[in-house]
Write a protein that holds these residues in place. Sequence first.
Motif, PDB file in Angstrom:
ATOM      1  N   LEU B   6       0.856  -1.176   0.000  1.00 20.23           N
ATOM      2  CA  LEU B   6       0.000   0.000   0.000  1.00 20.23           C
ATOM      3  C   LEU B   6       0.892   1.225   0.000  1.00 20.23           C
ATOM      4  O   LEU B   6       1.781   1.343   0.837  1.00 20.23           O
ATOM      5  CB  LEU B   6      -0.863   0.035   1.260  1.00 20.23           C
ATOM      6  CG  LEU B   6      -2.174  -0.738   1.248  1.00 20.23           C
ATOM      7  CD1 LEU B   6      -2.841  -0.596   2.600  1.00 20.23           C
ATOM      8  CD2 LEU B   6      -3.090  -0.222   0.158  1.00 20.23           C
ATOM      9  N   ALA B   7       0.661   2.112  -0.926  1.00 22.75           N
ATOM     10  CA  ALA B   7       1.444   3.345  -0.947  1.00 22.75           C
ATOM     11  C   ALA B   7       0.495   4.524  -0.907  1.00 22.75           C
ATOM     12  O   ALA B   7      -0.593   4.485  -1.505  1.00 22.75           O
ATOM     13  CB  ALA B   7       2.293   3.401  -2.210  1.00 22.75           C
ATOM     14  N   ARG B   8       0.892   5.549  -0.182  1.00 23.78           N
ATOM     15  CA  ARG B   8       0.051   6.737  -0.106  1.00 23.78           C
ATOM     16  C   ARG B   8      -0.022   7.387  -1.493  1.00 23.78           C
ATOM     17  O   ARG B   8       0.988   7.505  -2.184  1.00 23.78           O
ATOM     18  CB  ARG B   8       0.649   7.718   0.896  1.00 23.78           C
ATOM     19  CG  ARG B   8      -0.226   8.934   1.149  1.00 23.78           C
ATOM     20  CD  ARG B   8       0.374   9.823   2.224  1.00 23.78           C
ATOM     21  NE  ARG B   8      -0.005   9.431   3.575  1.00 23.78           N
ATOM     22  CZ  ARG B   8      -1.181   9.709   4.122  1.00 23.78           C
ATOM     23  NH1 ARG B   8      -2.096  10.361   3.449  1.00 23.78           N
ATOM     24  NH2 ARG B   8      -1.451   9.323   5.352  1.00 23.78           N
ATOM     25  N   ARG B   9      -1.225   7.739  -1.878  1.00 26.33           N
ATOM     26  CA  ARG B   9      -1.384   8.390  -3.178  1.00 26.33           C
ATOM     27  C   ARG B   9      -0.770   9.782  -3.141  1.00 26.33           C
ATOM     28  O   ARG B   9      -0.877  10.489  -2.127  1.00 26.33           O
ATOM     29  CB  ARG B   9      -2.867   8.537  -3.524  1.00 26.33           C
ATOM     30  CG  ARG B   9      -3.560   7.228  -3.794  1.00 26.33           C
ATOM     31  CD  ARG B   9      -5.031   7.485  -4.119  1.00 26.33           C
ATOM     32  NE  ARG B   9      -5.789   6.240  -4.064  1.00 26.33           N
ATOM     33  CZ  ARG B   9      -5.815   5.341  -5.041  1.00 26.33           C
ATOM     34  NH1 ARG B   9      -5.121   5.542  -6.153  1.00 26.33           N
ATOM     35  NH2 ARG B   9      -6.519   4.248  -4.909  1.00 26.33           N
ATOM     36  N   ASP B  10      -0.157  10.162  -4.253  1.00 26.41           N
ATOM     37  CA  ASP B  10       0.407  11.518  -4.321  1.00 26.41           C
ATOM     38  C   ASP B  10      -0.721  12.535  -4.252  1.00 26.41           C
ATOM     39  O   ASP B  10      -0.653  13.532  -3.556  1.00 26.41           O
ATOM     40  CB  ASP B  10       1.194  11.693  -5.626  1.00 26.41           C
ATOM     41  CG  ASP B  10       2.384  10.741  -5.672  1.00 26.41           C
ATOM     42  OD1 ASP B  10       2.832  10.350  -4.578  1.00 26.41           O
ATOM     43  OD2 ASP B  10       2.818  10.377  -6.775  1.00 26.41           O
ATOM     44  N   LYS B  11      -1.762  12.258  -5.019  1.00 28.30           N
ATOM     45  CA  LYS B  11      -2.938  13.120  -4.974  1.00 28.30           C
ATOM     46  C   LYS B  11      -4.118  12.226  -4.628  1.00 28.30           C
ATOM     47  O   LYS B  11      -4.118  11.061  -5.022  1.00 28.30           O
ATOM     48  CB  LYS B  11      -3.196  13.735  -6.365  1.00 28.30           C
ATOM     49  CG  LYS B  11      -2.246  14.828  -6.751  1.00 28.30           C
ATOM     50  CD  LYS B  11      -2.620  15.300  -8.131  1.00 28.30           C
ATOM     51  CE  LYS B  11      -1.623  16.328  -8.643  1.00 28.30           C
ATOM     52  NZ  LYS B  11      -1.885  16.674 -10.039  1.00 28.30           N
TER      53      LYS B  11
END
Lengths: 398, 373
Positions: B6-11
């Motif tokens: 899971l990666a934090r969305r840039d936007k």
Amino acid sequence: MTSTRKALLALLTILALVAAACGSSADTATEGTDEAETEESSEGTDGGESDVRAAFVMVAPVGDAGWNFQHDLGRQGAEAATGAETAFVENIPEGGAEFDEAVQNFIDDGFNVIFATSFGYQDATLRFAEENPDVTFEHISGFLMNDTNMGNTFGRMYQPRYIAGMAAGAATESNTIGYVAAFPIPEVIRGINAFALGVQAVNPDAVVEVNWTSTWFGIPEETAAAQALIDSGADVLSMHQDSTATGQAISEAGGTFIGYHSDMSAQVDAYLTAPVWNWTPRYSEIIEAVEAGTYTPEAWWGGMVDGVVDIEVPESSPVASEMQDVKDSILQGEFDVFDQGQVIAQDGTVIIDDGIIQTELTNPFDPDAVVASEGDEIHDGVLLNMNFFVDNVVGEIG
Amino acid sequence: MFGYRLARRDKPLPGGQFLAFAIGLAVALVAGAILLVATGFNPIEIYIEMADSAFGGSQAISNTLTQAVPLGLAGLAVAVAGSMGLWNIGAEGQIIAGAIAGTWIARLGPDLPGPLLIVIMLVAAVVGGGLLALGPAIAKAHLGVNEIITTLMLNEIALRLVRYLVNGPWQDPTAIGFPVAPVLPEQAALPTLFSRANVGVIIAAIVLVIFGVFASRSKWGFELRVAGSSAQAAEYVGISLRAKIMTVLILSGAIAGLAGGIRLTSSDRIVEGIAEGWGFAGIIVAALALMRPSGVALVAIAFGALRVGGTAIQTQGVSDSISEIIQALVLMGALAAAVFTAYEITRSGSGTGVPTGAESISGSAEASAEATP
């Protein structure tokens, strides 16, 4: 900020969609119920079935072999006996919003008898009774009622408990009988005393040792309390609890178990017998009275003669015939546990002698309120406020 | 095939929040429908009944709002602390403390006129809830003691206290020994708005709006978020962390206390189960609102509707267990949606070699580490 707004917008949209769905669905739902009702009423005229629809509210899941299980059996029994349609909800907390929702839903769906089967429902039940004069309410195990459409029902469990005590007194070899008890309130104390008097009747040397759990349903607490009693020498255990934990503990120890609530022979190896609830006759009676338009609210405290409480006499018990004799005399109204012989408290004071009160008794929660004075005949108030242990009970109240 | 993380969305997902919630809800409803069919019910009818009982008519709406009041206030209590990165797990106990304080006032002044009595009871409830949070606040601000542990354990203390009171000094002498306090004076009941909804709805709405605006628009709210994201940054710009921790935790407790006061003045008397799990449900509400006070009210209404619907379908014969599973599925669907609007699944590693158990375990460990706020 923008993401907050978007989140709000998204939620609003969902809500709007849901609301729109409801708007259209409301009609469908109503149609559905109408059809269902028409079908039922036509069935009713054909089969001569009851036009009473009875709903039951339960405080815990019904599959627990205890209090709620017996109420659900009573519901099924009453349905079979009267032909009335029944429904129930389970796991509804006392004193909360869910009770209000469930009862209102039942009333809106056309149910006209509501059975509220837990003590803490009684305030809300009375409130609903005042708001809904066309619906009949019966509250179980409380004391509130009104003059028109709400009564209360409970049972004289102390009667079969006396007979259970006879079985225990005959079964013990160590002369120590353990009793796992919930809370030190008159209902529980009355049951312990009746049980101990039954023990005394067949075995004057045996004592009943009490261990409190301060829970109605607490498997770890009940197990610990039962184990402590076994460790102090008890070879027969009984209980006033909602689980079978006491029975499991005494089964492992190889002793004898006197249950409560229901026939626990399927769950407990050491099971001998149990004082049980049987709500079918009372529920049927209320449903039939509502159907006939003759329902009158009362504070109904039924006994073995009414069928609401009972005990099976185990043939294997050496005192089976004595137990059956007592059962018969209770059923014939000749014997009511506390009304005969001497009832002596732990400190040696004679409290009751052949049904005559020997010392002033007060409300345990309001010491200024006198319940009975010396010379009075025994009455239900004495039983309902009982706050002493008889002399073969070991343990303290509280 | 390969490890996922899971990666934090840039936007934030553009327009994706609605999509995510819709998918979460749809998946939950389909899973619930399978359960309903398996237990012999028509899921469409049951879902219609759920929606109808929660929103179909003024009485349904009053039931939903009555549930939404304690859910919203408990959710706000958790979210106010959460916006600074603090976890108040003690709302349940603070609700009880509020109800105890309110009952105490009603016992002191049973003859006071209704409006005055209710106001003092609610103020006392606010103070009671705040007082229960005082200990954890001091311990956190001055000793660095983890507030999760202290607030959680105080729930038990509050529960034992109310149990003691209704079994002892406050026991109703007319209750034939049952552990309940006497009924409250008649004038201590909050006035009814419509059907079952009472003035508590207005009180909660005002509090929620004030905090929603205050937390997102004011300097105070900004400082909270700064302190929540970086303690160092906060101290650098001159925000006193200790003072912030104290005020936020006490405020959080006070809001939960208000929920207890409103529940009390909507009830006949205090009982052991007065908090009914609202405080723990508040944690879910706050999580669904992404710890933003401004989002709490809507989530609380949706959650309240779900609970009302869950009770209503029981009267149709659906068992309590199935009803609770459906409610849990919907909440999980919504929570998953909340996660996926902020995070995306990406492949980790370059994709060489055969995936092993160890790899996927490390992958999931990574994901959970990333997802932890």
